[in-house]
Design a protein around this motif. Structure first.
Motif, PDB file in Angstrom:
ATOM      1  N   THR A  60     -37.496  16.034 -38.238  1.00 15.46           N
ATOM      2  CA  THR A  60     -38.176  17.339 -38.293  1.00 15.46           C
ATOM      3  C   THR A  60     -37.246  18.459 -37.819  1.00 15.46           C
ATOM      4  N   PHE A  61     -36.563  18.215 -36.694  1.00 14.08           N
ATOM      5  CA  PHE A  61     -35.625  19.238 -36.200  1.00 14.08           C
ATOM      6  C   PHE A  61     -34.453  19.439 -37.155  1.00 14.08           C
ATOM      7  N   LYS A  63     -34.507  19.365 -40.271  1.00 16.42           N
ATOM      8  CA  LYS A  63     -34.952  20.267 -41.349  1.00 16.42           C
ATOM      9  C   LYS A  63     -35.275  21.664 -40.806  1.00 16.42           C
ATOM     10  N   SER A  64     -36.131  21.733 -39.785  1.00 14.27           N
ATOM     11  CA  SER A  64     -36.700  23.037 -39.419  1.00 14.27           C
ATOM     12  C   SER A  64     -35.758  23.860 -38.551  1.00 14.27           C
ATOM     13  N   HIS A  65     -34.924  23.208 -37.742  1.00 16.45           N
ATOM     14  CA  HIS A  65     -34.033  23.952 -36.841  1.00 16.45           C
ATOM     15  C   HIS A  65     -32.605  24.032 -37.391  1.00 16.45           C
ATOM     16  N   ASN A  67     -31.729  23.172 -40.537  1.00 14.86           N
ATOM     17  CA  ASN A  67     -31.761  23.578 -41.946  1.00 14.86           C
ATOM     18  C   ASN A  67     -30.810  22.741 -42.818  1.00 14.86           C
ATOM     19  N   PHE A 187     -41.307  17.434 -46.313  1.00 11.66           N
ATOM     20  CA  PHE A 187     -40.523  18.676 -46.474  1.00 11.66           C
ATOM     21  C   PHE A 187     -39.707  18.706 -47.767  1.00 11.66           C
TER      22      PHE A 187
END
Ligand code: ADE
Length: 231
Positions: A60-61, A63-65, A67, A187
């Motif tokens: 998750t990180f 992807k979201s942090h 990128n 995602f």
């Protein structure tokens, strides 16, 4: 292009970290993400810890942090398909959470209620590149493409192997891959899980695992380097 690379344990990432350049560490909670270059590519490397939740947090990180544009998971696994030996490589075609059980409501074992998918497919291009690299490095007889099954269990039982083979047609089993795959599915992030076999998930697994984990991790690293060279 930025590539995320996750391994569960220090043994599984240390080799890759040793050949990274311009490393910068970024800590999030108690996790250390290493940003840098590997084989001329921009990468972020992390040791996620053992188990599905730890895998999911890091994916998750990534992807979201951070990128990242794609995610590679590398490490070791226990063989489930009896033809697969210690040191062999399994490139995941898809991954299933084998400990997900809502059969009481009529769902299949592994199925996640109210989700369209639970057999999370890996990226076909990454899979083909990885297969090519692995065959070049280790020979066709040692490289497999198939389903990887993940659960919060270290499998060391012939009965459980039989069950994983019969129910899921698993090629090997480990403790993070399907959770990472689940996040990537959510995602829409291309990903691949590559595992080298450290044990056969049987009565000897506890003894074989520590003996072969380093060799298996080295094999897995060779393939990651090969993939990066080709991307
Ligand atoms: N990782 C390596 N060997 C394993 C096994 N037997 N069960 C679960 N995860 C593993």
């Amino acid at each position: 292009m930025r590539i995320g690379i996750i391994g569960a344990m220090n043994e599984e990432i240390i080799e890759l970290k040793s050949v990274m350049n311009n490393i910068e560490e970024e800590c999030i909670g108690n996790l250390s993400f290493f940003k840098g270059e590997l084989k001329g590519k921009e990468v972020v490397l992390v040791e996620c810890g053992i188990g599905k939740v730890n895998g999911a947090i890091c994916a998750t990180f990534m992807k979201s942090h951070f990128n990242v544009d794609m995610l590679l998971f590398t490490g070791v696994a226990g063989g489930v398909n009896p033809d697969i030996n210690i040191g062999d490589i399994v490139i995941a075609t898809d991954l299933v959470e084998h400990d997900f059980d809502t059969t009481a409501f009529g769902y299949e074992l592994g199925q996640i209620p109210r989700m369209a998918e639970y057999k999370f497919k890996t990226d076909e291009t990454l899979r083909d590149i990885a297969y090519d690299c692995a065959v070049k490095a280790f020979g066709e007889a040692k490289v497999w493409k198939g389903r990887i099954v993940s659960g919060d269990q270290f499998i060391a039982s012939p009965d459980k192997i039989k069950w994983l083979k019969e129910i899921f047609d698993g090629y090997c089993t480990e403790m993070e891959g399907a959770a990472v795959a689940h996040v990537c599915y959510t995602f829409n992030l291309p990903f691949l899980v590559i595992r080298a076999i450290s044990d056969k998930a049987d009565d000897d697994a506890k003894v074989d695992y520590p003996e072969f984990v380093k060799l298996a991790a080295k094999n897995s690293k060779t393939i990651i380097e090969g993939i990066l060279e080709r991307l």
